[in-house]
Design a protein around this motif. Structure first.
Motif, short mmCIF file in Angstrom:
data_model
loop_
_atom_site.label_atom_id
_atom_site.label_comp_id
_atom_site.label_asym_id
_atom_site.label_seq_id
_atom_site.Cartn_x
_atom_site.Cartn_y
_atom_site.Cartn_z
N ASP A 159 -4.50 3.02 9.45
CA ASP A 159 -5.14 1.94 8.43
C ASP A 159 -5.62 0.70 8.98
OD1 ASP A 159 -6.14 0.70 6.43
OD2 ASP A 159 -4.16 0.82 5.05
N ALA A 200 -4.04 -2.55 7.55
CA ALA A 200 -2.99 -3.13 7.58
C ALA A 200 -2.49 -3.53 8.92
CB ALA A 200 -1.90 -1.87 6.94
N LYS A 204 1.09 -1.11 0.03
CA LYS A 204 0.03 -0.07 -0.07
C LYS A 204 0.91 1.05 -0.08
CE LYS A 204 -4.22 -1.61 2.18
NZ LYS A 204 -5.20 -1.35 3.28
N SER A 254 2.99 -1.71 10.47
CA SER A 254 3.50 -1.88 9.06
C SER A 254 3.54 -0.50 8.23
CB SER A 254 2.53 -2.84 8.51
OG SER A 254 1.29 -2.38 8.50
N VAL A 255 2.97 0.44 8.85
CA VAL A 255 2.90 1.75 7.94
C VAL A 255 4.28 2.79 8.35
CG1 VAL A 255 1.57 3.88 7.24
CG2 VAL A 255 0.38 1.73 7.67
N ALA A 276 3.16 0.55 3.28
CA ALA A 276 2.96 -0.53 4.04
C ALA A 276 3.23 -1.77 3.36
CB ALA A 276 1.63 -0.39 4.65
N ARG A 277 3.83 -2.81 3.68
CA ARG A 277 4.07 -3.99 3.05
C ARG A 277 3.64 -5.23 4.03
NH1 ARG A 277 7.25 -5.58 -1.22
NH2 ARG A 277 8.17 -7.62 -1.18
#
Length: 413
Positions: free
Chosen positions: A76, A79, A57, A83-84, A100-101
């Motif tokens: 988010d 997510a 994202k 993670s962001v 984010a992944r």
């Protein structure tokens, strides 16, 4: 400089200190857009991402205000927490990107996203919102198996084994052309019966199972079944950069170890020859003769290994002198060996059942008993006392009468 102008300059300095130019700060000065695996309209068309693969994202923030934003962050729900990643400061009239992944999970995940930034000099916070998300998809194939071995019949040979394969779709997409094989049992292609479709399940819906069975005849031994299932959900998904990813071949495996036992062999029937005694009667006769004083065979427990020396004695297996054989050893049941009956005695076999043989003369009874020992003499004397008790009583009565008769006869003369 007038006093009013000085106050204005000092006030402006205080407002601008450490925060940049603060003019034009208000609602709508922070803007947000989100792309998911390269798709910008994920709010209305969430991209399909295969479960377990990467979701990326990208949150694009644009600060159109005249003040720098501090402590920039993105919230988010779609997510995982933490993670962001965002830059600490977003300068005025500039843009920045947060990313984010994480791994995709099954289901539709579209949520409102919120971006925030603070203006410390004005004690205000700028915000922006957008909707974004993805759809985690996959057909997940599972396989289990069970083996039932039939009871072997008589006559030798092996037995049949029935293997049941259970294929399950644990995903959220249909599976197509699910094929079941078993290299461990070397089954022919299409050997398992999957509902009359050979070794294939045409369509397997999500959260459903199908059964395939096969029966094989095997020789005695230990076997290992290695079931294999393969299929596809035929779904094309998006990669992290928006590229199209074709559906992979889904596989699953299971195994089971089982034993086929040797079948029992039926006993062969024996037909006796005409005139031959039955098996039971011959066995009974053999047992009777064995219990009637038969001598153990050489090598049997308790048997004595003998070596004839010509002197009537022998040696055992260790070379020690063996005790002389008992009279009558080895003779047939009921037979009287030579020399076992003293002269004038009646052999036991000549007496009919129930009859009492006559007592031998005292001289014959004493023959051959000089070496019987003290206890033997005591027992024999007891038997003789019982036999001659009546005779002794008669003698005690007749002797005085004879003496009296002799005395009367002498007086008459």
């Amino acid at each position: 400089m007038s006093a009013g102008l000085l106050v204005a300059v000092l006030l402006a300095s205080a407002l601008l200190e450490g925060s940049g130019w603060a003019g034009g700060v208000g609602d709508g000065n922070l803007r947000l857009s989100v792309t998911v695996n390269g798709r910008a309209d994920s709010d209305v068309r969430p991209p399909e991402v295969r479960v377990g693969t990467w979701v990326v994202k990208r949150y694009r923030l644009l600060n159109v205000s005249e003040a720098d934003l501090h402590r920039v962050r993105v919230l988010d729900p779609g997510a995982p927490a933490g993670s962001v990643r965002c830059p600490a400061v977003l300068p005025a009239a500039e843009e920045a990107e947060c990313t984010a992944r994480f791994r995709a999970v099954a289901g539709r995940h579209v949520h409102p996203v919120r971006a925030e930034g603070d203006v410390p000099a004005l004690r205000t916070r700028l915000t922006a919102t957008a909707r974004a998300g993805y759809a985690g998809v996959a057909g997940a194939l599972g396989l289990t198996e069970e083996v039932v071995v039939a009871t072997p019949g008589t006559g030798g040979g092996g037995a049949s084994a029935t293997v049941t394969y259970t294929v399950t779709n644990r995903g959220n997409l249909p599976l197509y052309t699910v094929r079941v094989e078993d290299p461990g049992l070397a089954l022919a292609p299409g050997a398992p019966d999957c509902g009359g479709q050979g070794g294939t399940v045409a369509v397997l819906a999500p959260d459903t199972s199908a059964f395939c069975r096969t029966t094989v005849r095997l020789r005695p031994g230990t076997y290992r079944s290695t079931g294999r299932a393969s299929g596809s959900d035929r779904a094309t998904t998006l990669g992290t950069g928006g590229e199209r990813v074709t559906a992979p071949v889904l596989t699953a495996g299971a195994s089971a170890v089982f034993v086929v036992r040797e079948a029992p062999v039926a006993p062969a029937r024996r037909t006796p020859a005409p005139g031959a005694p039955a098996a039971g009667s011959s066995a009974g006769a053999a047992g009777a003769s064995a219990g009637a004083g038969a001598v153990p065979a050489p090598g049997a427990p308790g048997a004595l290994a003998r070596t004839d020396t010509g002197t009537g004695t022998g040696t055992d297996a260790a070379g020690r002198p063996a005790a002389p054989a008992a009279p009558g050893a080895g003779a047939a049941p009921g037979a009287v060996p030579p020399g076992a009956v003293p002269p004038g005695a009646v052999p036991p076999s000549s007496v009919s059942p129930g009859a009492v043989p006559p007592a031998p003369p005292p001289g014959l009874r004493r023959a051959g008993v000089d070496d019987e020992g003290f206890l033997g003499r005591v027992r024999r004397r007891g038997r003789e006392a019982a036999e001659f008790g009546v005779a002794t009583t008669l003698l005690l009565l007749l002797i005085p009468a004879a003496v009296a008769a002799a005395l009367l006869g002498s007086r008459r003369k």
